[in-house]
Design a protein around this motif. Structure first.
Motif, PDB file in Angstrom:
ATOM      1  N   VAL A 247       0.881  -1.178   0.000  1.00  0.00           N
ATOM      2  CA  VAL A 247       0.000   0.000   0.000  1.00  0.00           C
ATOM      3  C   VAL A 247       0.911   1.219   0.000  1.00  0.00           C
ATOM      4  O   VAL A 247       1.526   1.539   1.008  1.00  0.00           O
ATOM      5  CB  VAL A 247      -0.931   0.010   1.233  1.00  0.00           C
ATOM      6  N   MET A 248       1.017   1.875  -1.147  1.00  0.00           N
ATOM      7  CA  MET A 248       2.066   2.886  -1.280  1.00  0.00           C
ATOM      8  C   MET A 248       1.650   4.288  -0.881  1.00  0.00           C
ATOM      9  O   MET A 248       2.409   5.022  -0.303  1.00  0.00           O
ATOM     10  CB  MET A 248       2.628   2.867  -2.698  1.00  0.00           C
ATOM     11  N   ASN A 249       0.439   4.690  -1.168  1.00  0.00           N
ATOM     12  CA  ASN A 249       0.020   6.046  -0.814  1.00  0.00           C
ATOM     13  C   ASN A 249      -1.235   5.990   0.044  1.00  0.00           C
ATOM     14  O   ASN A 249      -2.317   6.321  -0.427  1.00  0.00           O
ATOM     15  CB  ASN A 249      -0.221   6.875  -2.073  1.00  0.00           C
ATOM     16  N   PRO A 250      -1.099   5.540   1.296  1.00  0.00           N
ATOM     17  CA  PRO A 250      -2.299   5.399   2.119  1.00  0.00           C
ATOM     18  C   PRO A 250      -3.007   6.740   2.281  1.00  0.00           C
ATOM     19  O   PRO A 250      -2.360   7.775   2.432  1.00  0.00           O
ATOM     20  CB  PRO A 250      -1.764   4.896   3.466  1.00  0.00           C
ATOM     21  N   GLY A 251      -4.327   6.725   2.214  1.00  0.00           N
ATOM     22  CA  GLY A 251      -5.113   7.939   2.348  1.00  0.00           C
ATOM     23  C   GLY A 251      -5.364   8.279   3.806  1.00  0.00           C
ATOM     24  O   GLY A 251      -4.966   7.542   4.711  1.00  0.00           O
ATOM     25  N   PRO A 252      -6.036   9.412   4.017  1.00  0.00           N
ATOM     26  CA  PRO A 252      -6.249   9.877   5.404  1.00  0.00           C
ATOM     27  C   PRO A 252      -7.085   8.918   6.240  1.00  0.00           C
ATOM     28  O   PRO A 252      -6.865   8.801   7.450  1.00  0.00           O
ATOM     29  CB  PRO A 252      -6.972  11.218   5.214  1.00  0.00           C
ATOM     30  N   ARG A 253      -8.035   8.222   5.642  1.00  0.00           N
ATOM     31  CA  ARG A 253      -8.867   7.327   6.437  1.00  0.00           C
ATOM     32  C   ARG A 253      -8.070   6.098   6.860  1.00  0.00           C
ATOM     33  O   ARG A 253      -8.254   5.583   7.962  1.00  0.00           O
ATOM     34  CB  ARG A 253     -10.125   6.932   5.655  1.00  0.00           C
ATOM     35  N   ALA A 254      -7.190   5.630   6.009  1.00  0.00           N
ATOM     36  CA  ALA A 254      -6.331   4.510   6.392  1.00  0.00           C
ATOM     37  C   ALA A 254      -5.385   4.938   7.516  1.00  0.00           C
ATOM     38  O   ALA A 254      -5.254   4.249   8.536  1.00  0.00           O
ATOM     39  CB  ALA A 254      -5.543   4.012   5.177  1.00  0.00           C
ATOM     40  N   LEU A 255      -4.740   6.078   7.359  1.00  0.00           N
ATOM     41  CA  LEU A 255      -3.788   6.536   8.377  1.00  0.00           C
ATOM     42  C   LEU A 255      -4.481   6.789   9.709  1.00  0.00           C
ATOM     43  O   LEU A 255      -3.895   6.579  10.775  1.00  0.00           O
ATOM     44  CB  LEU A 255      -3.067   7.799   7.889  1.00  0.00           C
ATOM     45  N   ASP A 256      -5.736   7.208   9.646  1.00  0.00           N
ATOM     46  CA  ASP A 256      -6.486   7.475  10.870  1.00  0.00           C
ATOM     47  C   ASP A 256      -6.664   6.192  11.683  1.00  0.00           C
ATOM     48  O   ASP A 256      -6.779   6.244  12.912  1.00  0.00           O
ATOM     49  CB  ASP A 256      -7.858   8.057  10.485  1.00  0.00           C
ATOM     50  N   MET A 257      -6.692   5.042  11.033  1.00  0.00           N
ATOM     51  CA  MET A 257      -6.845   3.772  11.748  1.00  0.00           C
ATOM     52  C   MET A 257      -5.562   3.367  12.496  1.00  0.00           C
ATOM     53  O   MET A 257      -5.561   2.414  13.257  1.00  0.00           O
ATOM     54  CB  MET A 257      -7.239   2.648  10.781  1.00  0.00           C
ATOM     55  N   LEU A 258      -4.458   4.068  12.223  1.00  0.00           N
ATOM     56  CA  LEU A 258      -3.189   3.740  12.872  1.00  0.00           C
ATOM     57  C   LEU A 258      -2.806   4.750  13.939  1.00  0.00           C
ATOM     58  O   LEU A 258      -1.762   4.627  14.571  1.00  0.00           O
ATOM     59  CB  LEU A 258      -2.068   3.673  11.825  1.00  0.00           C
ATOM     60  N   SER A 259      -3.645   5.763  14.141  1.00  0.00           N
ATOM     61  CA  SER A 259      -3.284   6.858  15.045  1.00  0.00           C
ATOM     62  C   SER A 259      -3.935   6.717  16.414  1.00  0.00           C
ATOM     63  O   SER A 259      -5.126   6.427  16.517  1.00  0.00           O
ATOM     64  CB  SER A 259      -3.724   8.188  14.416  1.00  0.00           C
ATOM     65  N   LEU A 260      -3.142   6.924  17.456  1.00  0.00           N
ATOM     66  CA  LEU A 260      -3.674   6.939  18.829  1.00  0.00           C
ATOM     67  C   LEU A 260      -3.612   8.355  19.410  1.00  0.00           C
ATOM     68  O   LEU A 260      -3.557   8.538  20.620  1.00  0.00           O
ATOM     69  CB  LEU A 260      -2.870   5.973  19.714  1.00  0.00           C
ATOM     70  N   GLU A 261      -3.628   9.358  18.545  1.00  0.00           N
ATOM     71  CA  GLU A 261      -3.438  10.737  19.016  1.00  0.00           C
ATOM     72  C   GLU A 261      -4.714  11.440  19.429  1.00  0.00           C
ATOM     73  O   GLU A 261      -4.667  12.474  20.072  1.00  0.00           O
ATOM     74  CB  GLU A 261      -2.784  11.560  17.903  1.00  0.00           C
TER      75      GLU A 261
END
Lengths: 516, 516
Positions: free
Chosen positions: B456-470
């Motif tokens: 997965v080369m250019n993950p979008g904001p919704r994908a990245l949001d699933m990896l964030s604990l901020e």
């Protein structure tokens, strides 16, 4: 052949089948599904810090939305962490579609650290379990999973998705498949039930979809026409309650109280309910709680057409002209004094907001709630149907997503809440309108009663120590705040009332620690 | 026939078989076992607020005590909540004896809310599963369960105890049963291995009990005599490390680094280790990490007699006269500056106390730890072998009970730690000498790397949001304090050093939130 990969076809096929909400904690093997969220608009994905939160949320979502959510879980261990709340969902007849990532087929043989028997883990809590074999199958398998989940009364379907089927091109979007209709009741049994319901020694025992507002009105008219009593099962997936609605008490949890409540009935009609049995076996007590001479007429199980059954029964007993007994509103008034099970119950009766969804996991503290809240503003009441504690905080998340315009409230013992505190973080992250009430009695209070119930008469200090949560006391205010949820501690009923009022008035989640 | 009930015979039989520690969250169906704790001295029972803490503690206990602890779990859901850490135990070769309560046989047919297929749930994570059929069987079944658990390398045994077998009189205490000896290695394979180990393109890959202090010394002499390299698996159940010991690096986790580390070896002898494979499958990458032309000699699997195998190999290569390379102590010095994976690693190298037990669940933050801590004071290093996160806080409890005179330290990412925060409460309740270090990078950092790894080369904001604990940030200091554990947050390496020093100096648990 499409250039779409299996993961994208899965997301698109879920949407085709009406599944637009996914509760997840994904891992490496699920990254293509996660990536597809940005390619395909419309599938809402909600992150949980533990999989039990995701599966419990899916259960709560179904209870209110009447359509399944998906979960996305990481391999065998991710599924395992969600099993106990899937158990609860299964016992409630909730539809849930689990998507569980799996290693690529070629990798499975190598027995990597995360390799586990996912199908074996899924089967005890699933009605339907399959593994996709290729990218081209994924879309159709997803449609079949949703179809299985939507079959009455609502089922748990688990689709296992090897990572190579997710990343390989060739995905095919599948249309929604038809959902089988609920079975109608037999005319003969209906007639038998209509005859049996007559006078105060007859009981109409309700469960499942028999507890909708409309069906309760029908039940109320049947009771008015026949003189029968109405009761529901101890745990109900969802019940409409409150002032102006037909009041239905639950069969009590403590075995002696349940035996007493059922002792006078000689004819019992089951409508969406199972025959009443003890939650546990107790030495020297019966397991079946009805009078030995009671005639049991199983009119309709929970998967049957309960709307039709109630309509038919109403007609058969000539109920349509009668006026059901409705719950009168509670008398307005203020409650003060120290927190007790009775005083907090009275506060709930005054302060449950109109349209609230109440998730009740108050096994000991909640015994006075029924009477005190029967005339509260109209609301929905949800029980944990599987007995696995750690349910209501998670389920509240799903209820809040299903009904964003309604207030959600959980009533939970401290022991139960500590099973799933991670739910608080998702409430904060999603700014959900949830008021979490913790009954802080600092013990597994229910087990103190159960000890004598099973015949342990003089428990020693080491046994009692296993039931105590006092050393150290859990600081629920600090616990909630650390996960982003504002919180307050109350020692008196009037403080509890104020905290509720404030909590409902503000947007986003809040927690009230009620010291008991 | 004795008047002892089944529950008491269970407790007495566990003690006869050497099991004296039980991690539990009991319920109604286990109350007779709990009551027996006061009748029978000698079985220590430790309460957990969630069953994953109990099973993880049993795993950690075995790693250090080298004998099994019991768990006592409430029916199917209680077992389910413990499954993911049982998965980890199984993958580590840890012996665990699960006692799982079950409804009385007569009650099972009624399908009560908590009824579940316990055997079905247990099988994927157990080597041995049985259900006791009568009070008279319980003692012997317990002895058989312990025997199964103690079989090499260490197994998970699950005994299901219907409540009527617990409360019925007629229990019989059973003696311990013999444990099968570990299989010796074949002389021919030993000879083959001795020939293969020659020069820097040969590797002795170690795992399991090959990583004891004595076996590492043998391995060091074998390396000195043959010129072979030494490596261990990425995840080790337990390894002795530190200044004056034979240094052995782990095969790296990231697939490209692992391929690189193994590329030069043409002859690989496996001694308690499995052939190196990728943790996951990645598109376009090999699953087997060794050079395609490498010859693999499987000398001894993890259940074999590894002491004998190393002694035999040492003799075959003429290693007994040689001096192994030993890790020199780290140069004393102070570390300062902002927290980075490198600076905190350097602090660990200086501050790990002599004899400490380090439970490492630092998948991303920990990549610099090996080199930086190789010359720390002698210590034990424990990895999560099953990849199911939420392991180390729970396992630390078991390690602390097994070794009350040693300092225990967990190194855990924030995402992993939030899987099992309930462990903190048991640490406080039992006043365990545990320093919990949380690497607060506020994300599922590992998955950011994994996204590109799986293509997965250019993950979008919704994908990245699933990896964030901020959103929101977890306040670990508040989290720990709310469960009775003193805590501190550090932003700089020198503060981390001070906090470690203070934490080790004080009795009882403490937590350090390391902002990264």
């Amino acid at each position: 052949m499409s250039e779409m990969n299996g993961a994208e076809s899965l997301v698109r096929s879920l949407l085709q089948s009406g599944v637009d909400t996914c509760f997840t904690n994904p891992g490496t093997s699920e990254m293509h599904f996660v990536a597809a969220l940005d390619q395909v608009p419309g599938l809402r994905s909600i992150l949980a810090l533990f999989e039990g939160v995701a599966t419990g949320a899916a259960d709560g979502y179904y209870r209110m939305a009447r359509k399944p959510a998906a979960t996305l879980l990481h391999l065998g261990p991710g599924l395992a962490n969600g099993i106990s709340n899937l158990h609860n969902a299964k016992k409630a007849g909730s539809a849930v579609v689990n998507i569980v990532g799996q290693h690529a087929a070629s990798h499975l043989e190598l027995d990597a650290p995360l390799t586990a028997d996912i199908e074996g883990l899924a089967r005890p809590v699933s009605h339907w379990v399959e593994t996709s074999l290729s990218a081209a199958d994924v879309g159709r398998d997803a449609a079949r999973a949703v179809q299985a989940a939507r079959s009455a009364p609502g089922q748990v379907a688990t689709l296992i998705l090897p990572s190579d089927t997710a990343w390989t091109p060739g995905g095919q979007v599948a249309p929604a498949l038809p959902v089988p209709a609920r079975a109608p009741v037999e005319a003969e049994t209906l007639e038998q039930a209509a005859v049996a319901l007559s006078g105060p020694d007859s009981l109409l025992l309700l469960g499942g979809e028999a507890l909708t507002e409309e069906n309760l009105e029908r039940a109320g008219r049947i009771a008015a026409a026949t003189g029968c009593a109405l009761l529901s099962e101890w745990a109900n997936a969802r019940m409409e309650r409150g002032a102006g609605r037909v009041p239905v008490a639950r069969v009590p949890y403590p075995i002696n109280m349940a035996l007493e409540a059922l002792s006078r009935f000689r004819r019992i009609v089951l409508l969406g309910a199972r025959p009443p049995i003890g939650f546990f076996a107790y030495p020297g007590k019966p397991a079946v709680l009805t009078h030995p001479e009671a005639e049991i007429i199983a009119l309709a199980d929970w998967a049957a057409d309960l709307d039709g059954a109630l309509a038919g029964l109403e007609q058969a007993v000539g109920g349509s002209g009668t006026d059901p007994v409705l719950a009168p509103p509670v008398a307005p008034g203020s409650v003060s004094g120290p927190n007790t099970p009775e005083s907090v119950a009275a506060v709930l009766g005054q302060y449950i907001p109109e349209g609230a969804i109440v998730l009740d996991e108050s096994v000991t503290t909640g015994r006075a709630f029924h009477g005190a809240t029967l005339g509260a503003a109209p609301h929905t009441w949800i029980n944990n149907c599987g007995g696995s504690i750690g349910y209501s905080l998670a389920a509240a998340i799903g209820a809040a997503f299903a009904c964003p315009d309604r207030k959600v409230m959980t009533l939970t013992g401290d022991g139960s809440a500590m099973y799933m505190p991670q739910a608080l973080w998702t409430m904060a992250r999603e700014a959900l309108d949830i008021t979490v009430v913790i009954w802080a009695n600092r013990s597994y209070r229910i087990l103190l009663g159960e000890l004598s119930g099973v015949g342990v008469m003089n428990p020693g200090p080491r046994a009692l120590d296993m039931l105590s949560l006092e050393r150290p006391a859990i600081d629920w205010v600090g616990q909630a705040q650390s996960l982003g949820v504002p919180a307050v501690r109350v020692e008196r009923a009037e403080e509890f009332a104020q905290a509720l009022e404030r909590g409902f008035a503000e947007a986003g989640p809040n927690l009230i620690e009620v010291l008991l």
